[in-house]
Write an enzyme that holds these catalytic residues in place. Structure first.
Site, mmCIF file in Angstrom:
data_model
loop_
_atom_site.group_PDB
_atom_site.id
_atom_site.type_symbol
_atom_site.label_atom_id
_atom_site.label_comp_id
_atom_site.label_asym_id
_atom_site.label_seq_id
_atom_site.Cartn_x
_atom_site.Cartn_y
_atom_site.Cartn_z
ATOM 1 C CD GLU A 1 -2.853 1.436 0.520
ATOM 2 O OE1 GLU A 1 -2.553 1.490 -0.686
ATOM 3 O OE2 GLU A 1 -4.007 1.636 0.941
ATOM 4 C CG ASP A 2 -0.832 4.851 -1.579
ATOM 5 O OD1 ASP A 2 -1.546 4.243 -0.750
ATOM 6 O OD2 ASP A 2 -1.287 5.707 -2.348
ATOM 7 C CG ASP B 1 -5.335 9.082 5.913
ATOM 8 O OD1 ASP B 1 -4.575 9.803 6.574
ATOM 9 O OD2 ASP B 1 -6.441 9.480 5.493
ATOM 10 C CG PHE C 1 -3.222 15.664 0.787
ATOM 11 C CD1 PHE C 1 -4.179 14.720 1.124
ATOM 12 C CD2 PHE C 1 -2.868 15.812 -0.552
ATOM 13 C CE1 PHE C 1 -4.797 13.932 0.153
ATOM 14 C CE2 PHE C 1 -3.473 15.029 -1.533
ATOM 15 C CZ PHE C 1 -4.437 14.091 -1.184
ATOM 16 N NE ARG D 1 -2.412 8.296 -9.771
ATOM 17 C CZ ARG D 1 -3.070 7.839 -8.703
ATOM 18 N NH1 ARG D 1 -2.408 7.356 -7.683
ATOM 19 N NH2 ARG D 1 -4.385 7.879 -8.660
HETATM 20 P P1 IMP Z 1 -7.306 4.967 4.453
HETATM 21 O O1 IMP Z 1 -8.374 3.983 4.125
HETATM 22 O O2 IMP Z 1 -7.881 6.202 5.117
HETATM 23 O O3 IMP Z 1 -6.163 4.391 5.235
HETATM 24 O O4 IMP Z 1 -6.801 5.538 3.072
HETATM 25 C C1 IMP Z 1 -5.698 5.095 2.421
HETATM 26 C C2 IMP Z 1 -5.681 5.678 1.041
HETATM 27 O O5 IMP Z 1 -6.036 7.069 1.056
HETATM 28 C C3 IMP Z 1 -4.307 5.622 0.432
HETATM 29 O O6 IMP Z 1 -4.094 4.430 -0.259
HETATM 30 C C4 IMP Z 1 -4.303 6.803 -0.493
HETATM 31 O O7 IMP Z 1 -4.833 6.445 -1.741
HETATM 32 C C5 IMP Z 1 -5.237 7.797 0.160
HETATM 33 N N1 IMP Z 1 -4.461 8.811 0.900
HETATM 34 C C6 IMP Z 1 -4.283 8.900 2.233
HETATM 35 N N2 IMP Z 1 -3.514 9.951 2.558
HETATM 36 C C7 IMP Z 1 -3.180 10.540 1.389
HETATM 37 C C8 IMP Z 1 -2.357 11.678 1.059
HETATM 38 O O8 IMP Z 1 -1.755 12.361 1.909
HETATM 39 N N3 IMP Z 1 -2.238 11.952 -0.278
HETATM 40 C C9 IMP Z 1 -2.864 11.225 -1.246
HETATM 41 N N4 IMP Z 1 -3.623 10.154 -0.976
HETATM 42 C C10 IMP Z 1 -3.789 9.817 0.331
#
Ligand code: IMP
Length: 181
Positions: A102-103, A106, A155, A168
């Site tokens: 995963e990237d 959050d 962000f 990206r």
């Molecule tokens: P989560 O379900 O809230 O953990 O969301 C994870 C996903 O939200 C990541 O895979 C990203 O695609 C997106 N995301 C979370 N933080 C950022 C950010 O700072 N920049 C861009 N995308 C984000």
């Protein structure tokens, strides 16, 4: 693309990312048997650059690459609580060694949901790796097994990660700073 003007400040350089991936792969090699194929599952779209570097660092291993797409932010900056699978894996993972890539973690909802789904398919061993972790944003009790960098609640973009589908292709991780109105 957002109407609000912004600049990107570098937060983690390409060199720092490369060094961290090298170190992470040293740990990963200890966990997965060297004589068995590893299925590396990238979560689209944000992990595509990370997974490309990760699998090449593991070029001494027999690796298969698959992708899964779960809904997350859409084009906005706020995460949605409801996670949907938009594209499922092509291959089977039952009885196999799996590394989910995963990237960013959050709120944790996306990876938490995906891991429950994949665990129900009975892999032999499943581990998760996230390039970035924002622990202060967590809403569910989830932690990836391997984490590249812990970052504050900013962000970020670059190295596969987007803002409104842009940025990206930046080779580094940068934070978005809005300027003016
Ligand atoms: P989560 O379900 O809230 O953990 O969301 C994870 C996903 O939200 C990541 O895979 C990203 O695609 C997106 N995301 C979370 N933080 C950022 C950010 O700072 N920049 C861009 N995308 C984000």
């Amino acid at each position: 693309m957002s109407a609000r003007p912004y600049v990107i400040d570098e937060m983690i350089s390409a060199k720092e990312i490369a060094a961290r991936i090298e170190a992470l792969c040293r740990d990963i090699r200890h966990v997965f048997p060297a004589d068995e194929r590893l299925v590396v599952v990238g979560l689209l779209r944000g992990s595509f650059v990370f997974i490309a570097d990760l699998v090449r660092e593991l070029s001494d291993r027999d690796v298969e690459v698959d992708f899964l797409e779960a809904s997350s932010y859409g084009d906005a900056m706020e995460s949605s609580r409801e996670v949907r699978i938009l594209k499922d894996l092509r291959g089977k993972i039952e009885g196999r060694n799996v590394l989910v890539v995963e990237d960013i973690v959050d709120t944790g909802h996306t990876l938490n949901h995906v891991i429950h789904l994949l665990e129900s398919r009975l892999p032999k061993q499943l581990r998760t790796i996230a390039l970035l972790d924002k622990p202060s944003r967590r809403e569910v009790d989830f932690r990836a097994d391997y984490i590249g960098f812990e970052i504050p609640d900013e962000f970020v973009v670059g190295y596969g990660i987007d803002y409104a589908q842009g940025n990206r292709n930046l080779p580094f991780i940068g934070k978005v700073r809005f300027t003016g109105a």
